[in-house]
Scaffold this active site. Sequence first.
Site, PDB file in Angstrom:
ATOM      1  N   GLY A 106     -71.015-107.603  -0.333  1.00  0.00           N
ATOM      2  CA  GLY A 106     -72.005-106.534  -0.579  1.00  0.00           C
ATOM      3  C   GLY A 106     -71.867-105.988  -1.998  1.00  0.00           C
ATOM      4  O   GLY A 106     -70.754-105.806  -2.477  1.00  0.00           O
ATOM      5  N   ARG A 164     -69.711-100.962   8.782  1.00  0.00           N
ATOM      6  CA  ARG A 164     -69.768-101.684  10.056  1.00  0.00           C
ATOM      7  C   ARG A 164     -68.406-101.665  10.734  1.00  0.00           C
ATOM      8  O   ARG A 164     -68.288-101.512  11.927  1.00  0.00           O
ATOM      9  CB  ARG A 164     -70.202-103.126   9.781  1.00  0.00           C
ATOM     10  N   ARG A 202     -73.386-113.987   0.178  1.00  0.00           N
ATOM     11  CA  ARG A 202     -72.368-114.376   1.152  1.00  0.00           C
ATOM     12  C   ARG A 202     -72.544-115.880   1.342  1.00  0.00           C
ATOM     13  O   ARG A 202     -73.668-116.362   1.351  1.00  0.00           O
ATOM     14  CB  ARG A 202     -72.541-113.583   2.441  1.00  0.00           C
ATOM     15  N   THR A 226     -66.287-102.614  -3.141  1.00  0.00           N
ATOM     16  CA  THR A 226     -67.019-102.424  -1.886  1.00  0.00           C
ATOM     17  C   THR A 226     -67.216-100.933  -1.651  1.00  0.00           C
ATOM     18  O   THR A 226     -66.295-100.144  -1.909  1.00  0.00           O
ATOM     19  CB  THR A 226     -66.292-103.044  -0.664  1.00  0.00           C
ATOM     20  N   ASP A 241     -67.218 -99.620   1.077  1.00  0.00           N
ATOM     21  CA  ASP A 241     -66.593 -99.255   2.356  1.00  0.00           C
ATOM     22  C   ASP A 241     -65.188 -98.646   2.251  1.00  0.00           C
ATOM     23  O   ASP A 241     -64.696 -98.103   3.236  1.00  0.00           O
ATOM     24  CB  ASP A 241     -66.499-100.491   3.266  1.00  0.00           C
ATOM     25  N   ASP A 264     -62.340-107.788   0.924  1.00  0.00           N
ATOM     26  CA  ASP A 264     -61.302-108.640   1.514  1.00  0.00           C
ATOM     27  C   ASP A 264     -61.747-110.087   1.691  1.00  0.00           C
ATOM     28  O   ASP A 264     -60.984-111.015   1.453  1.00  0.00           O
ATOM     29  CB  ASP A 264     -60.926-108.102   2.904  1.00  0.00           C
ATOM     30  N   ASP A 273     -62.485-100.131   2.367  1.00  0.00           N
ATOM     31  CA  ASP A 273     -61.687-100.693   3.471  1.00  0.00           C
ATOM     32  C   ASP A 273     -60.710-101.774   3.010  1.00  0.00           C
ATOM     33  O   ASP A 273     -60.424-102.707   3.765  1.00  0.00           O
ATOM     34  CB  ASP A 273     -62.623-101.237   4.565  1.00  0.00           C
ATOM     35  N   ALA A 275     -70.330 -81.573   8.909  1.00  0.00           N
ATOM     36  CA  ALA A 275     -70.959 -82.053  10.153  1.00  0.00           C
ATOM     37  C   ALA A 275     -70.263 -81.465  11.384  1.00  0.00           C
ATOM     38  O   ALA A 275     -69.068 -81.179  11.347  1.00  0.00           O
ATOM     39  CB  ALA A 275     -70.906 -83.572  10.201  1.00  0.00           C
TER      40      ALA A 275
HETATM   41  P1  ADP Z   1     -66.427-108.778   1.234  1.00  0.00           P
HETATM   42  O1  ADP Z   1     -65.900-109.565   0.089  1.00  0.00           O
HETATM   43  O2  ADP Z   1     -67.163-107.567   0.798  1.00  0.00           O
HETATM   44  O3  ADP Z   1     -65.369-108.536   2.293  1.00  0.00           O
HETATM   45  P2  ADP Z   1     -67.547-110.845   2.933  1.00  0.00           P
HETATM   46  O4  ADP Z   1     -66.530-110.659   4.017  1.00  0.00           O
HETATM   47  O5  ADP Z   1     -68.963-111.040   3.319  1.00  0.00           O
HETATM   48  O6  ADP Z   1     -67.585-109.632   1.903  1.00  0.00           O
HETATM   49  O7  ADP Z   1     -67.054-112.079   2.062  1.00  0.00           O
HETATM   50  C1  ADP Z   1     -67.754-112.492   0.923  1.00  0.00           C
HETATM   51  C2  ADP Z   1     -67.673-113.982   0.797  1.00  0.00           C
HETATM   52  O8  ADP Z   1     -66.311-114.371   0.588  1.00  0.00           O
HETATM   53  C3  ADP Z   1     -68.104-114.778   2.010  1.00  0.00           C
HETATM   54  O9  ADP Z   1     -69.493-114.936   2.092  1.00  0.00           O
HETATM   55  C4  ADP Z   1     -67.436-116.111   1.752  1.00  0.00           C
HETATM   56  O10 ADP Z   1     -68.148-116.884   0.823  1.00  0.00           O
HETATM   57  C5  ADP Z   1     -66.119-115.672   1.114  1.00  0.00           C
HETATM   58  N1  ADP Z   1     -65.067-115.644   2.153  1.00  0.00           N
HETATM   59  C6  ADP Z   1     -64.934-114.773   3.182  1.00  0.00           C
HETATM   60  N2  ADP Z   1     -63.906-115.132   3.974  1.00  0.00           N
HETATM   61  C7  ADP Z   1     -63.381-116.253   3.448  1.00  0.00           C
HETATM   62  C8  ADP Z   1     -62.308-117.128   3.817  1.00  0.00           C
HETATM   63  N3  ADP Z   1     -61.560-116.905   4.899  1.00  0.00           N
HETATM   64  N4  ADP Z   1     -62.080-118.202   3.032  1.00  0.00           N
HETATM   65  C9  ADP Z   1     -62.822-118.439   1.948  1.00  0.00           C
HETATM   66  N5  ADP Z   1     -63.849-117.669   1.548  1.00  0.00           N
HETATM   67  C10 ADP Z   1     -64.125-116.593   2.283  1.00  0.00           C
HETATM   68  O1  F6P Z   2     -69.644-104.014   3.014  1.00  0.00           O
HETATM   69  C1  F6P Z   2     -70.631-103.186   2.506  1.00  0.00           C
HETATM   70  C2  F6P Z   2     -71.711-102.952   3.523  1.00  0.00           C
HETATM   71  O2  F6P Z   2     -72.725-102.144   2.966  1.00  0.00           O
HETATM   72  C3  F6P Z   2     -71.247-102.334   4.843  1.00  0.00           C
HETATM   73  O3  F6P Z   2     -71.076-100.938   4.789  1.00  0.00           O
HETATM   74  C4  F6P Z   2     -72.345-102.747   5.766  1.00  0.00           C
HETATM   75  O4  F6P Z   2     -71.881-102.792   7.081  1.00  0.00           O
HETATM   76  C5  F6P Z   2     -72.711-104.120   5.265  1.00  0.00           C
HETATM   77  O5  F6P Z   2     -72.302-104.185   3.911  1.00  0.00           O
HETATM   78  C6  F6P Z   2     -74.188-104.407   5.350  1.00  0.00           C
HETATM   79  O6  F6P Z   2     -74.407-105.694   4.937  1.00  0.00           O
HETATM   80  P1  F6P Z   2     -75.865-106.276   4.660  1.00  0.00           P
HETATM   81  O7  F6P Z   2     -76.294-105.778   3.298  1.00  0.00           O
HETATM   82  O8  F6P Z   2     -75.678-107.737   4.693  1.00  0.00           O
HETATM   83  O9  F6P Z   2     -76.765-105.742   5.719  1.00  0.00           O
END
Ligand code: ADP
Ligand code: F6P
Length: 324
Positions: A15, A175, A76, A129, A131, A107, A133, A190
Amino acid sequence: MAKEIKTIGVLTSGGDAPGMNAAIRAVVRTAIVNGKKVKGIRKGYQGLLDEEIIDMDKSSVSDIIQKGGTILYTARCMEFVTEEGQRKGAEICKKHGIDGLVVIGGDGSFRGAQRLANLGINTIGIPGTIDLDIACTDYTIGFDTAINTAMEAIDKVRDTSTSHERCSIIEVMGRRAGYIALWTGIANGAEDILLPERYDNNEQELINNIIRNRKRGKKHHIIINAEGIGHSESMARRIEAATGMETRATILGHMQRGGTPTCKDRMYASIMGAYAVDLLCAGKSKRVVAYRHGEYVDYDINEALAMKKDIDEYQFNVSKMLSR
Ligand code: ADP
Ligand code: F6P
């Protein structure tokens, strides 16, 4: 002695988050000052696999520090989760001479960076991010802007909620993580804050709170609901039926991810971008830049990914106490 890095690649993944542009700008300019070439990879790992790779110079990052989103776009990419995709990604880096890579994301993106590092590409992660998180860091790029955007929006809903003496359920992003809900819940005063990490689905307790507050003469009842719990519309209908108080749901959605970054997000993202390049120039790889206990630090990526983050118990208790 590690081989000196010549070309640094940079990508944003997952994101988007306000402040990512400030980080990209810092990566590009710090790399150039250190005599490195810079390549921007568009659309995260998907763009890497599709070879959407561009040369970047100082002027490629002019006039972006104040802009939300990411000039490199983001995506993604499921293919990159596979070993075959990761091997292909590493080969493409080598083909383009990218021997150091800065990954700005969450992550999931760090897991991709970890895999690339295992395949011989020097990688550094920067936490990006909204989030908040990521366990190893007290700060992630975009969180500050997102909570300020949400806070302002919630203040506005509160005005109309008071005028109409309504209950308002306001759904904020997150999420899997309730930090946006917790921070805005406290900052907006709130009456109830629902976090995915803590909510026990006890709707009766919410209903009792509303009835109790009504009797005390409260003019509105604001419930901040995290996206991870969701179902704000149906919750509103049930609450209205059970309490007799007119109830509306507002889902803030993606507006929380956009907009001009706050000063904090520009500043921290700039320092983290420079820090990431400094690590690469010092021959380091497989590290994540973090901000912890008031200092910029870095962690081994495996260690960072193994860390767990939970809602701070004290902050959670304070949020409960102040809303009563
Ligand atoms: P964020 O980086 O914000 O946590 P995502 O979890 O959607 O967002 O991960 C972003 C991208 O990182 C994924 O679409 C994928 O391409 C890559 N990714 C996620 N998990 C893995 C993994 N276990 N191994 C390799 N690439 C990954
Ligand atoms: O990780 C950032 C975030 O905005 C979360 O807060 C939310 O759950 C998710 O991405 C939404 O993803 P998308 O833009 O794919 O709907």
